[in-house]
Design a protein around this motif. Structure first.
Motif, PDB file in Angstrom:
ATOM      1  N   ARG A  63     -52.759 -77.900  77.411  1.00 40.29           N
ATOM      2  CA  ARG A  63     -51.615 -78.944  77.177  1.00 40.29           C
ATOM      3  C   ARG A  63     -50.543 -78.307  76.456  1.00 40.29           C
ATOM      4  NH1 ARG A  63     -53.224 -81.735  72.527  1.00 40.29           N
ATOM      5  NH2 ARG A  63     -52.178 -80.060  71.509  1.00 40.29           N
ATOM      6  N   ASP A  64     -50.496 -77.493  75.546  1.00 38.84           N
ATOM      7  CA  ASP A  64     -49.472 -76.715  74.945  1.00 38.84           C
ATOM      8  C   ASP A  64     -48.915 -75.588  75.800  1.00 38.84           C
ATOM      9  OD1 ASP A  64     -50.071 -78.112  72.582  1.00 38.84           O
ATOM     10  OD2 ASP A  64     -51.074 -76.697  71.632  1.00 38.84           O
ATOM     11  N   LEU A  65     -49.751 -74.840  76.843  1.00 33.86           N
ATOM     12  CA  LEU A  65     -49.082 -74.007  77.573  1.00 33.86           C
ATOM     13  C   LEU A  65     -48.337 -74.658  78.694  1.00 33.86           C
ATOM     14  CD1 LEU A  65     -51.518 -71.173  77.963  1.00 33.86           C
ATOM     15  CD2 LEU A  65     -49.584 -71.296  76.586  1.00 33.86           C
ATOM     16  N   ALA A  66     -48.791 -75.801  79.200  1.00 33.18           N
ATOM     17  CA  ALA A  66     -48.355 -76.552  80.242  1.00 33.18           C
ATOM     18  C   ALA A  66     -46.897 -77.276  79.470  1.00 33.18           C
ATOM     19  CB  ALA A  66     -49.052 -77.703  80.619  1.00 33.18           C
ATOM     20  N   ALA A  67     -46.910 -77.886  78.361  1.00 36.15           N
ATOM     21  CA  ALA A  67     -45.810 -78.457  77.883  1.00 36.15           C
ATOM     22  C   ALA A  67     -44.565 -77.481  77.715  1.00 36.15           C
ATOM     23  CB  ALA A  67     -46.244 -79.366  76.534  1.00 36.15           C
ATOM     24  N   SER A  68     -44.918 -76.118  77.463  1.00 37.21           N
ATOM     25  CA  SER A  68     -43.805 -75.292  77.181  1.00 37.21           C
ATOM     26  C   SER A  68     -43.208 -75.038  78.509  1.00 37.21           C
ATOM     27  CB  SER A  68     -44.321 -73.956  77.049  1.00 37.21           C
ATOM     28  OG  SER A  68     -44.992 -73.211  78.013  1.00 37.21           O
ATOM     29  N   ASP A  69     -41.870 -74.596  78.344  1.00 43.77           N
ATOM     30  CA  ASP A  69     -41.056 -74.087  79.501  1.00 43.77           C
ATOM     31  C   ASP A  69     -41.210 -72.822  80.215  1.00 43.77           C
ATOM     32  OD1 ASP A  69     -39.584 -76.603  79.261  1.00 43.77           O
ATOM     33  OD2 ASP A  69     -37.889 -75.590  77.906  1.00 43.77           O
ATOM     34  N   MET A  70     -42.372 -72.117  79.578  1.00 44.24           N
ATOM     35  CA  MET A  70     -42.487 -70.739  79.989  1.00 44.24           C
ATOM     36  C   MET A  70     -43.848 -70.601  81.090  1.00 44.24           C
ATOM     37  SD  MET A  70     -40.492 -68.997  78.509  1.00 44.24           S
ATOM     38  CE  MET A  70     -39.114 -69.536  77.711  1.00 44.24           C
ATOM     39  N   PHE A  71     -44.588 -71.938  81.167  1.00 41.02           N
ATOM     40  CA  PHE A  71     -45.616 -71.771  81.953  1.00 41.02           C
ATOM     41  C   PHE A  71     -45.881 -73.065  82.723  1.00 41.02           C
ATOM     42  CE2 PHE A  71     -47.043 -68.974  78.421  1.00 41.02           C
ATOM     43  CZ  PHE A  71     -47.355 -67.575  79.519  1.00 41.02           C
ATOM     44  N   ARG A  72     -46.559 -72.784  83.835  1.00 35.79           N
ATOM     45  CA  ARG A  72     -46.935 -73.743  84.837  1.00 35.79           C
ATOM     46  C   ARG A  72     -48.380 -73.513  84.967  1.00 35.79           C
ATOM     47  NH1 ARG A  72     -47.836 -74.602  90.122  1.00 35.79           N
ATOM     48  NH2 ARG A  72     -46.758 -72.517  90.599  1.00 35.79           N
ATOM     49  N   VAL A  73     -49.274 -74.196  84.268  1.00 40.40           N
ATOM     50  CA  VAL A  73     -50.824 -74.295  84.368  1.00 40.40           C
ATOM     51  C   VAL A  73     -51.278 -74.504  85.776  1.00 40.40           C
ATOM     52  CG1 VAL A  73     -52.927 -74.783  83.330  1.00 40.40           C
ATOM     53  CG2 VAL A  73     -50.599 -74.539  82.002  1.00 40.40           C
ATOM     54  N   VAL A  74     -51.963 -73.872  86.590  1.00 35.97           N
ATOM     55  CA  VAL A  74     -52.746 -74.052  87.574  1.00 35.97           C
ATOM     56  C   VAL A  74     -54.341 -74.181  87.520  1.00 35.97           C
ATOM     57  CG1 VAL A  74     -50.907 -73.296  89.203  1.00 35.97           C
ATOM     58  CG2 VAL A  74     -52.694 -71.757  88.682  1.00 35.97           C
ATOM     59  N   PRO A  75     -54.708 -75.165  87.952  1.00 39.02           N
ATOM     60  CA  PRO A  75     -56.526 -75.353  87.847  1.00 39.02           C
ATOM     61  C   PRO A  75     -57.187 -74.333  88.315  1.00 39.02           C
ATOM     62  CG  PRO A  75     -55.451 -77.217  89.104  1.00 39.02           C
ATOM     63  CD  PRO A  75     -54.441 -76.244  88.694  1.00 39.02           C
ATOM     64  N   LEU A  76     -58.400 -74.034  88.082  1.00 32.84           N
ATOM     65  CA  LEU A  76     -59.299 -73.211  88.728  1.00 32.84           C
ATOM     66  C   LEU A  76     -60.249 -74.286  89.112  1.00 32.84           C
ATOM     67  CD1 LEU A  76     -59.964 -70.351  85.981  1.00 32.84           C
ATOM     68  CD2 LEU A  76     -58.948 -69.980  88.242  1.00 32.84           C
ATOM     69  N   PRO A  77     -60.551 -73.828  90.363  1.00 33.70           N
ATOM     70  CA  PRO A  77     -61.621 -74.775  90.935  1.00 33.70           C
ATOM     71  C   PRO A  77     -63.093 -75.090  90.364  1.00 33.70           C
ATOM     72  CG  PRO A  77     -61.534 -72.630  92.221  1.00 33.70           C
ATOM     73  CD  PRO A  77     -60.484 -72.524  90.968  1.00 33.70           C
ATOM     74  N   CYS A  78     -63.426 -74.368  89.504  1.00 32.52           N
ATOM     75  CA  CYS A  78     -64.608 -74.301  88.885  1.00 32.52           C
ATOM     76  C   CYS A  78     -64.770 -75.099  87.501  1.00 32.52           C
ATOM     77  CB  CYS A  78     -65.315 -72.875  88.697  1.00 32.52           C
ATOM     78  SG  CYS A  78     -64.373 -71.630  87.944  1.00 32.52           S
ATOM     79  N   ARG A  79     -66.035 -75.645  87.337  1.00 30.57           N
ATOM     80  CA  ARG A  79     -66.259 -76.169  85.885  1.00 30.57           C
ATOM     81  C   ARG A  79     -67.908 -75.999  85.635  1.00 30.57           C
ATOM     82  NH1 ARG A  79     -62.316 -75.633  84.459  1.00 30.57           N
ATOM     83  NH2 ARG A  79     -61.117 -76.473  83.067  1.00 30.57           N
ATOM     84  N   PRO A  80     -67.903 -75.419  84.461  1.00 33.27           N
ATOM     85  CA  PRO A  80     -67.147 -74.560  83.694  1.00 33.27           C
ATOM     86  C   PRO A  80     -66.825 -73.258  84.391  1.00 33.27           C
ATOM     87  CG  PRO A  80     -69.304 -74.502  82.844  1.00 33.27           C
ATOM     88  CD  PRO A  80     -69.337 -75.181  83.857  1.00 33.27           C
ATOM     89  N   CYS A  81     -65.568 -72.798  83.963  1.00 36.09           N
ATOM     90  CA  CYS A  81     -65.161 -71.613  84.663  1.00 36.09           C
ATOM     91  C   CYS A  81     -65.045 -70.431  83.550  1.00 36.09           C
ATOM     92  CB  CYS A  81     -63.829 -71.784  85.232  1.00 36.09           C
ATOM     93  SG  CYS A  81     -63.475 -70.741  86.761  1.00 36.09           S
ATOM     94  N   VAL A  82     -66.125 -69.791  83.282  1.00 37.04           N
ATOM     95  CA  VAL A  82     -66.080 -68.929  82.206  1.00 37.04           C
ATOM     96  C   VAL A  82     -66.121 -67.637  82.882  1.00 37.04           C
ATOM     97  CG1 VAL A  82     -67.594 -68.000  80.018  1.00 37.04           C
ATOM     98  CG2 VAL A  82     -67.473 -70.545  80.735  1.00 37.04           C
ATOM     99  N   LEU A  83     -65.250 -66.521  82.230  1.00 35.35           N
ATOM    100  CA  LEU A  83     -65.342 -65.074  82.783  1.00 35.35           C
ATOM    101  C   LEU A  83     -66.421 -64.539  82.176  1.00 35.35           C
ATOM    102  CD1 LEU A  83     -63.221 -63.194  84.049  1.00 35.35           C
ATOM    103  CD2 LEU A  83     -62.879 -62.477  81.742  1.00 35.35           C
ATOM    104  N   THR A  84     -67.269 -63.758  82.901  1.00 35.49           N
ATOM    105  CA  THR A  84     -68.110 -62.594  82.569  1.00 35.49           C
ATOM    106  C   THR A  84     -68.026 -61.260  83.311  1.00 35.49           C
ATOM    107  OG1 THR A  84     -69.708 -63.028  84.322  1.00 35.49           O
ATOM    108  CG2 THR A  84     -69.795 -64.686  82.351  1.00 35.49           C
ATOM    109  N   ASP A  85     -68.449 -60.436  82.981  1.00 35.04           N
ATOM    110  CA  ASP A  85     -68.599 -58.974  83.614  1.00 35.04           C
ATOM    111  C   ASP A  85     -68.662 -59.065  85.027  1.00 35.04           C
ATOM    112  OD1 ASP A  85     -67.314 -57.737  81.602  1.00 35.04           O
ATOM    113  OD2 ASP A  85     -69.150 -56.588  81.048  1.00 35.04           O
ATOM    114  N   GLY A  86     -69.759 -59.805  85.309  1.00 36.64           N
ATOM    115  CA  GLY A  86     -70.188 -60.199  86.668  1.00 36.64           C
ATOM    116  C   GLY A  86     -69.419 -61.080  87.760  1.00 36.64           C
ATOM    117  N   ASN A  87     -68.537 -61.892  87.273  1.00 42.25           N
ATOM    118  CA  ASN A  87     -67.946 -62.632  88.008  1.00 42.25           C
ATOM    119  C   ASN A  87     -66.300 -62.489  87.640  1.00 42.25           C
ATOM    120  OD1 ASN A  87     -67.052 -63.943  85.596  1.00 42.25           O
ATOM    121  ND2 ASN A  87     -68.172 -65.964  86.247  1.00 42.25           N
ATOM    122  N   ALA A  88     -65.864 -61.492  86.865  1.00 37.35           N
ATOM    123  CA  ALA A  88     -64.431 -61.241  86.660  1.00 37.35           C
ATOM    124  C   ALA A  88     -63.833 -61.333  87.894  1.00 37.35           C
ATOM    125  CB  ALA A  88     -64.090 -59.980  86.122  1.00 37.35           C
ATOM    126  N   ALA A  89     -63.971 -60.497  89.134  1.00 33.34           N
ATOM    127  CA  ALA A  89     -63.215 -60.450  90.518  1.00 33.34           C
ATOM    128  C   ALA A  89     -63.127 -61.865  90.890  1.00 33.34           C
ATOM    129  CB  ALA A  89     -63.760 -59.388  91.132  1.00 33.34           C
TER     130      ALA A  89
END
Length: 163
Positions: A63-89
């Protein structure tokens, strides 16, 4: 991906890389869900409380990043979408496919009853370089402490992009 690896390696507070790498006034960013680790050793099971607070933290960060004039937040298609070494790429690829120029990743670790760390990195997907990598500490493990931490972190990210 060089910019996404070893997010929880905590050595020291990292200084931001020059913000000149990101030149547009409004940048597209995808936000991966943060990880949460409790290494405090407290006897009371707080998993439900932490899951709820992490969810509120992530919602507020979006919410806070999207409300700023600096960023437009785009959604990732996964839920949850947690970064790990194995899925970084894979996560970086999904972010780019969604139109993101940047990927925000992070995690929170509870160290003791009162001390938590939040490690945050903002990665320029065009160069695979970290624009920001910081380790924040915050005191307390209640809703107010988490809200304050999120508010501070989001202001730091927004402030970096306005430089």
């Amino acid at each position: 991906m060089r910019g996404c690896r070893a997010l929880f390696v905590v050595a020291a507070l990292m200084s931001p890389v020059a913000a000149s790498q990101a030149e547009a006034s409004s940048r597209t960013v995808a936000i991966a869900d943060f990880q949460y680790i409790d290494t405090s050793g407290e006897a009371r099971d707080q998993k439900a409380d932490h899951a709820s607070r992490l969810e509120a933290f992530m919602t507020a960060l979006h919410r806070d990043l999207a409300a700023s004039d600096m960023f437009r937040v785009v959604p990732l298609p996964c839920r949850p979408c947690v970064l790990t070494d194995g899925n970084a790429a894979k996560i970086a690829g999904m972010a780019q496919k969604a139109g993101a120029e940047f990927l925000l990743v992070g995690g929170i670790q509870k160290m003791s009853t009162l001390v938590q760390w939040a490690k945050v990195a903002l990665i320029d997907l065009r160069t695979d370089e970290k624009v920001l990598e910081r380790l924040y500490t915050f005191r307390g493990d209640n809703d107010e402490a988490w809200r304050n931490a999120e508010s501070f972190i989001s202001r730091q990210i927004i402030g970096l992009s306005s430089q």
